[in-house]
Scaffold this motif. Structure first.
Motif, PDB file in Angstrom:
ATOM      1  N   VAL A  12       0.837  -1.199   0.000  1.00 10.87           N
ATOM      2  CA  VAL A  12       0.000   0.000   0.000  1.00 10.87           C
ATOM      3  C   VAL A  12       0.873   1.251   0.000  1.00 10.87           C
ATOM      4  O   VAL A  12       1.761   1.405   0.848  1.00 10.87           O
ATOM      5  CB  VAL A  12      -0.933   0.001   1.223  1.00 10.87           C
ATOM      6  CG1 VAL A  12      -1.795   1.262   1.245  1.00 10.87           C
ATOM      7  CG2 VAL A  12      -1.809  -1.255   1.219  1.00 10.87           C
ATOM      8  N   ILE A  13       0.599   2.162  -0.937  1.00  9.69           N
ATOM      9  CA  ILE A  13       1.354   3.410  -1.013  1.00  9.69           C
ATOM     10  C   ILE A  13       0.706   4.436  -0.095  1.00  9.69           C
ATOM     11  O   ILE A  13      -0.417   4.889  -0.337  1.00  9.69           O
ATOM     12  CB  ILE A  13       1.420   3.955  -2.449  1.00  9.69           C
ATOM     13  CG1 ILE A  13       1.925   2.895  -3.427  1.00  9.69           C
ATOM     14  CG2 ILE A  13       2.333   5.187  -2.490  1.00  9.69           C
ATOM     15  CD1 ILE A  13       1.964   3.368  -4.879  1.00  9.69           C
ATOM     16  N   LEU A  14       1.417   4.802   0.957  1.00 11.65           N
ATOM     17  CA  LEU A  14       0.984   5.841   1.872  1.00 11.65           C
ATOM     18  C   LEU A  14       1.712   7.134   1.526  1.00 11.65           C
ATOM     19  O   LEU A  14       2.446   7.209   0.543  1.00 11.65           O
ATOM     20  CB  LEU A  14       1.262   5.412   3.306  1.00 11.65           C
ATOM     21  CG  LEU A  14       0.617   4.075   3.715  1.00 11.65           C
ATOM     22  CD1 LEU A  14       1.067   3.673   5.102  1.00 11.65           C
ATOM     23  CD2 LEU A  14      -0.900   4.156   3.631  1.00 11.65           C
ATOM     24  N   ASP A  15       1.542   8.171   2.319  1.00 11.06           N
ATOM     25  CA  ASP A  15       2.116   9.479   1.990  1.00 11.06           C
ATOM     26  C   ASP A  15       3.630   9.431   1.794  1.00 11.06           C
ATOM     27  O   ASP A  15       4.151  10.024   0.842  1.00 11.06           O
ATOM     28  CB  ASP A  15       1.788  10.495   3.086  1.00 11.06           C
ATOM     29  CG  ASP A  15       0.387  11.069   2.925  1.00 11.06           C
ATOM     30  OD1 ASP A  15      -0.221  10.864   1.852  1.00 11.06           O
ATOM     31  OD2 ASP A  15      -0.101  11.718   3.870  1.00 11.06           O
ATOM     32  N   ASP A  16       4.347   8.758   2.671  1.00  4.72           N
ATOM     33  CA  ASP A  16       5.806   8.814   2.628  1.00  4.72           C
ATOM     34  C   ASP A  16       6.473   7.454   2.512  1.00  4.72           C
ATOM     35  O   ASP A  16       7.702   7.355   2.559  1.00  4.72           O
ATOM     36  CB  ASP A  16       6.334   9.519   3.883  1.00  4.72           C
ATOM     37  CG  ASP A  16       5.866  10.963   3.967  1.00  4.72           C
ATOM     38  OD1 ASP A  16       5.988  11.671   2.949  1.00  4.72           O
ATOM     39  OD2 ASP A  16       5.370  11.372   5.028  1.00  4.72           O
ATOM     40  N   GLU A  17       5.688   6.392   2.363  1.00  6.29           N
ATOM     41  CA  GLU A  17       6.268   5.065   2.277  1.00  6.29           C
ATOM     42  C   GLU A  17       5.252   4.105   1.683  1.00  6.29           C
ATOM     43  O   GLU A  17       4.063   4.428   1.552  1.00  6.29           O
ATOM     44  CB  GLU A  17       6.693   4.570   3.667  1.00  6.29           C
ATOM     45  CG  GLU A  17       5.534   4.480   4.650  1.00  6.29           C
ATOM     46  CD  GLU A  17       5.965   4.014   6.020  1.00  6.29           C
ATOM     47  OE1 GLU A  17       7.081   3.489   6.148  1.00  6.29           O
ATOM     48  OE2 GLU A  17       5.171   4.182   6.973  1.00  6.29           O
ATOM     49  N   ALA A 366       2.819   8.152  -6.441  1.00  7.23           N
ATOM     50  CA  ALA A 366       1.457   8.426  -6.005  1.00  7.23           C
ATOM     51  C   ALA A 366       1.184   9.926  -5.917  1.00  7.23           C
ATOM     52  O   ALA A 366       0.078  10.384  -6.232  1.00  7.23           O
ATOM     53  CB  ALA A 366       1.193   7.759  -4.657  1.00  7.23           C
ATOM     54  N   LYS A 367       2.184  10.685  -5.494  1.00 13.97           N
ATOM     55  CA  LYS A 367       2.007  12.141  -5.448  1.00 13.97           C
ATOM     56  C   LYS A 367       1.787  12.704  -6.852  1.00 13.97           C
ATOM     57  O   LYS A 367       0.962  13.595  -7.060  1.00 13.97           O
ATOM     58  CB  LYS A 367       3.215  12.803  -4.786  1.00 13.97           C
ATOM     59  CG  LYS A 367       3.283  12.606  -3.276  1.00 13.97           C
ATOM     60  CD  LYS A 367       4.496  13.315  -2.679  1.00 13.97           C
ATOM     61  CE  LYS A 367       4.492  13.268  -1.149  1.00 13.97           C
ATOM     62  NZ  LYS A 367       4.651  11.909  -0.616  1.00 13.97           N
ATOM     63  N   LEU A 368       2.546  12.187  -7.826  1.00 12.54           N
ATOM     64  CA  LEU A 368       2.456  12.678  -9.202  1.00 12.54           C
ATOM     65  C   LEU A 368       1.105  12.406  -9.830  1.00 12.54           C
ATOM     66  O   LEU A 368       0.585  13.226 -10.594  1.00 12.54           O
ATOM     67  CB  LEU A 368       3.535  12.032 -10.071  1.00 12.54           C
ATOM     68  CG  LEU A 368       4.915  12.658 -10.128  1.00 12.54           C
ATOM     69  CD1 LEU A 368       5.812  11.816 -11.020  1.00 12.54           C
ATOM     70  CD2 LEU A 368       4.854  14.093 -10.642  1.00 12.54           C
ATOM     71  N   LYS A 382     -10.081  13.177  -2.034  1.00  6.80           N
ATOM     72  CA  LYS A 382      -9.362  12.386  -3.030  1.00  6.80           C
ATOM     73  C   LYS A 382      -7.851  12.479  -2.829  1.00  6.80           C
ATOM     74  O   LYS A 382      -7.344  13.299  -2.075  1.00  6.80           O
ATOM     75  CB  LYS A 382      -9.705  12.890  -4.444  1.00  6.80           C
ATOM     76  CG  LYS A 382     -11.190  12.913  -4.781  1.00  6.80           C
ATOM     77  CD  LYS A 382     -11.776  11.522  -4.865  1.00  6.80           C
ATOM     78  CE  LYS A 382     -13.210  11.540  -5.343  1.00  6.80           C
ATOM     79  NZ  LYS A 382     -13.783  10.170  -5.405  1.00  6.80           N
ATOM     80  N   GLY A 383      -7.120  11.601  -3.530  1.00  8.67           N
ATOM     81  CA  GLY A 383      -5.699  11.816  -3.733  1.00  8.67           C
ATOM     82  C   GLY A 383      -4.727  11.000  -2.918  1.00  8.67           C
ATOM     83  O   GLY A 383      -3.551  10.950  -3.256  1.00  8.67           O
ATOM     84  N   CYS A 384      -5.167  10.376  -1.840  1.00  7.37           N
ATOM     85  CA  CYS A 384      -4.238   9.580  -1.042  1.00  7.37           C
ATOM     86  C   CYS A 384      -4.997   8.522  -0.265  1.00  7.37           C
ATOM     87  O   CYS A 384      -6.220   8.605  -0.103  1.00  7.37           O
ATOM     88  CB  CYS A 384      -3.398  10.448  -0.108  1.00  7.37           C
ATOM     89  SG  CYS A 384      -4.337  11.353   1.124  1.00  7.37           S
ATOM     90  N   ILE A 385      -4.252   7.519   0.188  1.00  6.00           N
ATOM     91  CA  ILE A 385      -4.835   6.457   1.002  1.00  6.00           C
ATOM     92  C   ILE A 385      -4.646   6.840   2.462  1.00  6.00           C
ATOM     93  O   ILE A 385      -3.542   6.759   3.009  1.00  6.00           O
ATOM     94  CB  ILE A 385      -4.186   5.105   0.679  1.00  6.00           C
ATOM     95  CG1 ILE A 385      -4.419   4.747  -0.793  1.00  6.00           C
ATOM     96  CG2 ILE A 385      -4.741   4.011   1.588  1.00  6.00           C
ATOM     97  CD1 ILE A 385      -3.714   3.488  -1.251  1.00  6.00           C
ATOM     98  N   ALA A 386      -5.710   7.323   3.060  1.00  2.66           N
ATOM     99  CA  ALA A 386      -5.668   7.787   4.449  1.00  2.66           C
ATOM    100  C   ALA A 386      -7.068   7.683   5.033  1.00  2.66           C
ATOM    101  O   ALA A 386      -8.068   7.751   4.299  1.00  2.66           O
ATOM    102  CB  ALA A 386      -5.165   9.232   4.518  1.00  2.66           C
ATOM    103  N   ILE A 387      -7.149   7.531   6.337  1.00  4.33           N
ATOM    104  CA  ILE A 387      -8.446   7.397   6.990  1.00  4.33           C
ATOM    105  C   ILE A 387      -9.294   8.641   6.739  1.00  4.33           C
ATOM    106  O   ILE A 387      -8.834   9.776   6.896  1.00  4.33           O
ATOM    107  CB  ILE A 387      -8.258   7.133   8.494  1.00  4.33           C
ATOM    108  CG1 ILE A 387      -7.624   5.750   8.693  1.00  4.33           C
ATOM    109  CG2 ILE A 387      -9.587   7.216   9.233  1.00  4.33           C
ATOM    110  CD1 ILE A 387      -7.260   5.434  10.121  1.00  4.33           C
TER     111      ILE A 387
END
Length: 454
Positions: A12-17, A366-368, A382-387
């Motif tokens: 899973v691609i998270l913000d920094d890892e 993922a940021k791109l 949208k845009g990231c995998i986060a709660i």
């Protein structure tokens, strides 16, 4: 805890890892991230796949409605089918080439109605800035829920078509920027010098030039750089937040970086095709690869990759701009429609080129494709995998090459410069708000769950 969906064992691609984790989804939202989360009404094993945020493609043209003149161009149904198959869960729709162009309340409502019941991905709308909507149209679009605005400094639109889009002159750009600034939203700009590129193109055509290589020469690098500088200057004067679309040369990116370092609120994008194709191969491919700004030489491409890696380019888009085959089937490149069909192959091509061939980190990838465009255009869910975020995912099957065939394309008109190319990764599954809208096993979903983001 019970979930509607659990995605297990994916990278899973998270913000920094990127970590091997499980994701719990409830009511279309990410509700838990971790291990041994509990039970799900549905469970998907993602052991073999990279789980990325679904792509937010910030530059897509859908021609719905066609106004009786472009009815056979890309529609919402086929366009969002291609998005689903390509891992694009959300896209920003440009205010052209639909007829009428999206330039006021009435045309925005017509566009919303045209997409009703047809969407398989979520859509954020851009409103247009044109010389003829400066007396209330920009405000109507803001009230109607557009995410941002778009204008052309290059010549565009067909003056024989009532309601078609139109490029701005310098005054219209200045006045439009003042009005957009009051909304707080971003003005995206197609930056090419209309007067110079139009005249160089006319001269080349009159002199009997027919090739794509000759077409590229009529739109030299300085014709991108000069209007970028002009747009930045007007942004300084008006306080308008701006975004430069589809930059094809590193020199243009340098202008954006310099201005941003000086405090100007400006970002830029490039496109997958500028990072993939180069001028020397264009004529062997043909007019399906014609676009503007044009695809430049290998040196420019390498320079763009450097700017991407240095994070000077905020995100990468498709600039999906399809037409009917007859408008591409021209012996003279100057007579062909300028636009590339690419939304279905943004994620797989870019993953192969950036991550697998050049070693880009998964978090930067993922940021791109997702995080940065969602932030720029205020798509808060949208845009990231986060709660708390929308459960929008694309499963990427790495090191799994395939050769793209025309019949693989979900577009209405099955033409693309990527046909025949071997791409080193595949899209396994696309999930929008917790529901699978495409899987390699079952194909494209028939449930039209997409919606306009207002």
């Amino acid at each position: 805890m019970n979930f509607d969906l659990i995605i297990k064992n994916g990278l899973v691609i998270l913000d920094d890892e990127a970590k091997r984790l499980d994701i719990g989804v409830s009511s279309g939202k990410v509700s838990a991230i971790g291990l041994n989360l509990g039970k799900g009404a549905e469970t998907i094993d993602a052991t073999d796949f990279i789980v990325s945020p679904g792509m937010v493609d910030a530059h897509v043209h859908i021609t719905d409605p066609g106004g009786g003149v472009r009815d056979f161009w890309e529609g919402y149904e086929t366009g969002t089918n291609a998005c689903a198959k390509g891992g694009v869960t959300t896209f920003m729709e440009m205010p052209l080439n639909q007829v009428p162009a999206t330039i006021d309340k009435e045309s925005l409502l017509i566009k919303y109605a045209a997409g009703e019941g047809k969407l398989l991905s979520d859509v954020g709308s851009f409103g247009g800035v044109v010389p003829f909507n400066l007396k209330g149209g920009i405000q109507e679009l803001d009230e109607g829920g557009v995410s941002a605005y778009k204008c052309f400094m290059a010549t565009c639109g067909d003056r024989s078509i009532d309601g078609d889009f139109m490029n701005v002159d310098d005054y219209s750009l200045y006045e439009g920027m003042k009005q957009v600034a009051k909304t707080g939203k971003v003005l995206a700009i197609h930056a090419e010098n209309a007067a110079i590129t139009d005249r160089l193109g006319e001269m080349a055509y009159q002199n009997g030039e027919t090739t794509l290589a000759a077409y590229v020469k009529t739109r030299p690098v300085f014709t991108e750089v000069e209007p970028i500088r002009r747009a930045i200057l007007l942004a300084k004067e008006t306080g308008c937040r701006i975004h430069i679309c589809h930059i094809a040369c590193p020199e243009g990116v340098e202008e954006v970086t310099k201005a941003r370092n000086e405090g100007v609120d400006v970002t830029c994008e490039t496109c997958t095709h500028y990072l993939y194709f180069e001028t020397d191969e264009l004529d062997s491919i043909g007019p399906i690869v014609k676009c503007s700004p044009p695809i430049r030489d290998k040196k420019a491409q390498n320079g763009l990759w450097e700017k991407v890696n240095q994070e000077e380019i905020a995100f990468v888009t498709s600039d999906h701009s399809p037409c009917t085959p007859d408008l591409k089937d021209k012996e003279n490149a100057f007579e062909a429609w300028g636009g590339i069909s690419g939304v279905q192959n943004n994620v797989d091509v870019l993953f192969d080129e950036a991550v697998q061939k050049r070693g880009m980190s998964l978090s930067q990838f993922a940021k791109l494709i997702a995080t940065n465009p969602a932030k720029r255009f205020n798509l808060e869910e949208k845009g990231c995998i986060a709660i708390g975020k929308d459960a929008d995912f694309v499963f990427i099957s790495p090191n799994n090459p395939y050769t793209l065939k025309a019949e693989d394309l979900a577009y209405r008109n099955k033409i693309s410069p990527y046909v025949g190319r071997t791409i080193g990764a595949q899209i396994e599954r696309t999930i929008l708000r917790g529901q699978t809208i495409y899987s390699k096993e079952n194909g494209i979903s028939t449930k039209r769950i997409g919606r306009f983001i207002k």
